[in-house]
Scaffold this motif. Structure first.
Motif, PDB file in Angstrom:
ATOM      1  N   VAL A 194      -1.828   3.972   2.956  1.00 32.64           N
ATOM      2  CA  VAL A 194      -0.423   4.046   3.104  1.00 32.64           C
ATOM      3  C   VAL A 194      -0.159   3.450   4.357  1.00 32.64           C
ATOM      4  CG1 VAL A 194       0.055   6.146   1.260  1.00 32.64           C
ATOM      5  CG2 VAL A 194      -0.614   6.412   3.861  1.00 32.64           C
ATOM      6  N   GLU A 195       0.879   2.615   4.205  1.00 35.72           N
ATOM      7  CA  GLU A 195       1.256   2.055   5.610  1.00 35.72           C
ATOM      8  C   GLU A 195       0.179   1.258   6.186  1.00 35.72           C
ATOM      9  OE1 GLU A 195       4.724   1.940   6.367  1.00 35.72           O
ATOM     10  OE2 GLU A 195       4.871   2.983   4.967  1.00 35.72           O
ATOM     11  N   ALA A 196      -0.312   0.674   5.209  1.00 38.11           N
ATOM     12  CA  ALA A 196      -1.567  -0.098   5.929  1.00 38.11           C
ATOM     13  C   ALA A 196      -1.133  -1.466   6.539  1.00 38.11           C
ATOM     14  CB  ALA A 196      -2.650  -0.321   4.651  1.00 38.11           C
ATOM     15  N   GLU A 197      -1.646  -1.480   7.702  1.00 38.45           N
ATOM     16  CA  GLU A 197      -1.206  -2.847   8.706  1.00 38.45           C
ATOM     17  C   GLU A 197      -2.297  -3.946   8.633  1.00 38.45           C
ATOM     18  OE1 GLU A 197       0.879  -3.931  12.643  1.00 38.45           O
ATOM     19  OE2 GLU A 197       0.170  -1.819  12.519  1.00 38.45           O
ATOM     20  N   PHE A 198      -2.132  -5.240   8.509  1.00 41.87           N
ATOM     21  CA  PHE A 198      -2.842  -6.301   8.655  1.00 41.87           C
ATOM     22  C   PHE A 198      -2.370  -7.379   9.282  1.00 41.87           C
ATOM     23  CE2 PHE A 198      -3.372  -4.160   4.364  1.00 41.87           C
ATOM     24  CZ  PHE A 198      -4.689  -3.935   4.242  1.00 41.87           C
ATOM     25  N   ILE A 199      -3.033  -8.119   9.876  1.00 44.70           N
ATOM     26  CA  ILE A 199      -2.617  -9.348  10.700  1.00 44.70           C
ATOM     27  C   ILE A 199      -3.026 -10.468   9.770  1.00 44.70           C
ATOM     28  CG2 ILE A 199      -2.794 -10.667  12.733  1.00 44.70           C
ATOM     29  CD1 ILE A 199      -1.592  -8.018  13.147  1.00 44.70           C
ATOM     30  N   TYR A 200      -2.204 -11.422   9.537  1.00 45.85           N
ATOM     31  CA  TYR A 200      -2.371 -12.479   8.689  1.00 45.85           C
ATOM     32  C   TYR A 200      -1.610 -13.757   9.235  1.00 45.85           C
ATOM     33  CZ  TYR A 200      -2.455 -15.549   4.565  1.00 45.85           C
ATOM     34  OH  TYR A 200      -2.620 -16.495   3.720  1.00 45.85           O
ATOM     35  N   GLN A 201      -2.086 -14.756   9.453  1.00 48.94           N
ATOM     36  CA  GLN A 201      -1.504 -15.914  10.022  1.00 48.94           C
ATOM     37  C   GLN A 201      -0.389 -15.616  11.300  1.00 48.94           C
ATOM     38  OE1 GLN A 201       0.978 -17.574   6.654  1.00 48.94           O
ATOM     39  NE2 GLN A 201      -1.061 -18.427   5.730  1.00 48.94           N
ATOM     40  N   ASN A 202      -1.012 -14.681  12.139  1.00 46.69           N
ATOM     41  CA  ASN A 202      -0.264 -14.284  13.296  1.00 46.69           C
ATOM     42  C   ASN A 202       0.865 -13.361  13.045  1.00 46.69           C
ATOM     43  OD1 ASN A 202      -2.319 -15.377  15.069  1.00 46.69           O
ATOM     44  ND2 ASN A 202      -1.263 -17.309  14.893  1.00 46.69           N
ATOM     45  N   THR A 249      13.642   4.479   5.545  1.00 45.50           N
ATOM     46  CA  THR A 249      12.598   4.918   6.643  1.00 45.50           C
ATOM     47  C   THR A 249      12.048   6.416   6.185  1.00 45.50           C
ATOM     48  OG1 THR A 249      13.053   3.310   8.378  1.00 45.50           O
ATOM     49  CG2 THR A 249      11.882   5.326   9.024  1.00 45.50           C
ATOM     50  N   PHE A 250      13.210   7.093   5.979  1.00 43.63           N
ATOM     51  CA  PHE A 250      13.107   8.660   5.562  1.00 43.63           C
ATOM     52  C   PHE A 250      12.336   8.700   4.234  1.00 43.63           C
ATOM     53  CE2 PHE A 250      13.836  12.765   4.231  1.00 43.63           C
ATOM     54  CZ  PHE A 250      14.364  13.419   5.298  1.00 43.63           C
ATOM     55  N   ILE A 251      12.814   8.142   3.273  1.00 38.47           N
ATOM     56  CA  ILE A 251      12.155   8.091   1.945  1.00 38.47           C
ATOM     57  C   ILE A 251      10.444   7.636   2.140  1.00 38.47           C
ATOM     58  CG2 ILE A 251      12.087   7.019  -0.423  1.00 38.47           C
ATOM     59  CD1 ILE A 251      14.179   9.346  -0.021  1.00 38.47           C
ATOM     60  N   HIS A 252      10.430   6.618   2.883  1.00 38.85           N
ATOM     61  CA  HIS A 252       9.159   5.825   3.217  1.00 38.85           C
ATOM     62  C   HIS A 252       8.131   6.880   3.591  1.00 38.85           C
ATOM     63  CE1 HIS A 252      10.531   1.982   2.174  1.00 38.85           C
ATOM     64  NE2 HIS A 252       9.414   1.282   2.224  1.00 38.85           N
ATOM     65  N   ARG A 253       8.688   7.651   4.722  1.00 39.37           N
ATOM     66  CA  ARG A 253       7.838   8.911   5.476  1.00 39.37           C
ATOM     67  C   ARG A 253       7.563   9.969   4.212  1.00 39.37           C
ATOM     68  NH1 ARG A 253       5.503   8.157  10.049  1.00 39.37           N
ATOM     69  NH2 ARG A 253       5.580  10.227  10.560  1.00 39.37           N
ATOM     70  N   CYS A 254       8.361  10.333   3.532  1.00 34.95           N
ATOM     71  CA  CYS A 254       7.994  11.202   2.269  1.00 34.95           C
ATOM     72  C   CYS A 254       6.956  10.783   1.621  1.00 34.95           C
ATOM     73  CB  CYS A 254       9.376  11.523   1.613  1.00 34.95           C
ATOM     74  SG  CYS A 254      10.837  12.341   2.712  1.00 34.95           S
ATOM     75  N   TYR A 255       6.952   9.636   1.082  1.00 36.27           N
ATOM     76  CA  TYR A 255       5.994   9.135   0.260  1.00 36.27           C
ATOM     77  C   TYR A 255       4.664   9.099   0.876  1.00 36.27           C
ATOM     78  CZ  TYR A 255       9.582   7.292  -3.076  1.00 36.27           C
ATOM     79  OH  TYR A 255      10.717   6.911  -3.919  1.00 36.27           O
ATOM     80  N   GLU A 256       4.770   8.732   2.160  1.00 35.86           N
ATOM     81  CA  GLU A 256       3.572   8.509   3.107  1.00 35.86           C
ATOM     82  C   GLU A 256       2.822   9.826   2.977  1.00 35.86           C
ATOM     83  OE1 GLU A 256       2.091   7.296   7.296  1.00 35.86           O
ATOM     84  OE2 GLU A 256       4.282   6.918   6.858  1.00 35.86           O
ATOM     85  N   ASP A 272       3.215  -0.675   2.062  1.00 36.33           N
ATOM     86  CA  ASP A 272       3.482   0.699   1.848  1.00 36.33           C
ATOM     87  C   ASP A 272       2.415   1.633   1.240  1.00 36.33           C
ATOM     88  OD1 ASP A 272       5.816   0.224   3.174  1.00 36.33           O
ATOM     89  OD2 ASP A 272       7.195  -0.140   1.119  1.00 36.33           O
ATOM     90  N   ARG A 273       1.917   1.092   0.191  1.00 36.01           N
ATOM     91  CA  ARG A 273       0.721   1.796  -0.458  1.00 36.01           C
ATOM     92  C   ARG A 273       0.011   0.778  -1.386  1.00 36.01           C
ATOM     93  NH1 ARG A 273       0.362   7.043  -1.515  1.00 36.01           N
ATOM     94  NH2 ARG A 273      -1.123   7.995  -3.139  1.00 36.01           N
ATOM     95  N   LEU A 274      -1.386   0.882  -0.951  1.00 32.60           N
ATOM     96  CA  LEU A 274      -2.375   0.164  -1.890  1.00 32.60           C
ATOM     97  C   LEU A 274      -3.446   1.005  -2.382  1.00 32.60           C
ATOM     98  CD1 LEU A 274      -4.887  -0.620  -0.040  1.00 32.60           C
ATOM     99  CD2 LEU A 274      -3.249  -2.221   0.920  1.00 32.60           C
ATOM    100  N   PHE A 275      -4.057   0.545  -3.539  1.00 37.42           N
ATOM    101  CA  PHE A 275      -5.291   1.593  -3.983  1.00 37.42           C
ATOM    102  C   PHE A 275      -5.852   0.456  -5.143  1.00 37.42           C
ATOM    103  CE2 PHE A 275      -1.509   2.684  -6.160  1.00 37.42           C
ATOM    104  CZ  PHE A 275      -1.827   2.290  -7.433  1.00 37.42           C
ATOM    105  N   ILE A 276      -7.077   0.766  -5.241  1.00 37.22           N
ATOM    106  CA  ILE A 276      -7.903   0.032  -6.380  1.00 37.22           C
ATOM    107  C   ILE A 276      -7.925   0.925  -7.426  1.00 37.22           C
ATOM    108  CG2 ILE A 276     -10.176  -0.933  -6.944  1.00 37.22           C
ATOM    109  CD1 ILE A 276     -10.317  -1.675  -3.867  1.00 37.22           C
TER     110      ILE A 276
END
Length: 192
Positions: free
Chosen positions: A106-114, A42-49, A120-124
């Motif tokens: 970053v830390e993009a949240e989606f709802i899929y199939q409830n 979690t700590f590393i994820h926050r640094c990346y975020e 963590d990270r997405l981009f085009i």
């Protein structure tokens, strides 16, 4: 009205008896170890975020104390985090992976199939949607980098394919998924 009366146990409950009565076994040491590794992840994820890659050991120690880490493990934990951040900065994919793009989430949240899905990270990039999941697992004793990569691929491919399926509804172009593992400075593409 009187508050409810609490009954105090006169003797400590024995954990092994409670576990036995529940008909399951719990390895308490393993549970603590997993919790510890989860907090480090979690700590590393926050640094990346937040794009924090050059953090002093003093700042890392302060943040670990805030998270409730024991002072007994402080040096090993902070050095481990610092090593992962240095590995990330030295990786050939660093600039590409952490480049700020208009499409970056970053830390993009989606709802899929409830279900809640957090990417963590997405981009085009060039019309391709990249879905990146960070994994901070370490190499096992005697494990080669190739074995590590195969283990991570096997362990997380299903998760990333679910992300890909969820995002296919909103992105009509190509979608590529990858794990980024700073322990070995490797981007592992998940192709199936």
């Amino acid at each position: 009205i009187d508050p409810p009366q609490l009954e105090r146990y006169q003797t400590m409950l024995i954990a092994s008896r409670l576990v036995g009565d529940a008909h399951e076994t719990i390895d308490f040491n393993q549970s603590v170890d997993l919790g510890y590794k989860s907090l480090l992840g979690t700590f590393i994820h926050r640094c990346y975020e937040f794009g924090e890659f050059d953090i002093s050991l003093d700042v890392i120690n302060m943040r670990l104390i805030e998270l409730g880490f024991s002072l007994d493990n402080m040096d090993a934990s902070s050095n481990h985090i610092r090593r992962l951040l240095i590995n990330t900065q030295c990786d050939v994919n660093f600039e590409w992976l952490f480049k700020e793009r208009q499409s970056t989430k970053v830390e993009a949240e989606f709802i899929y199939q409830n279900r809640s899905i957090i990417v963590d990270r997405l981009f085009i990039e060039d019309g391709t949607l990249w879905v990146i999941d960070f994994k901070t697992a370490e190499l096992l004793l005697g494990e080669t980098t190739e074995q590590y990569s195969a283990r991570q691929h096997s362990k997380h491919a299903k998760q990333l394919m679910l992300y890909k399926e969820a995002l296919a509804n909103s992105h009509k172009g190509e979608i590529k998924c990858a794990l980024y593992c700073p322990a070995v400075s490797q981007l592992i593409e998940i192709a199936h």
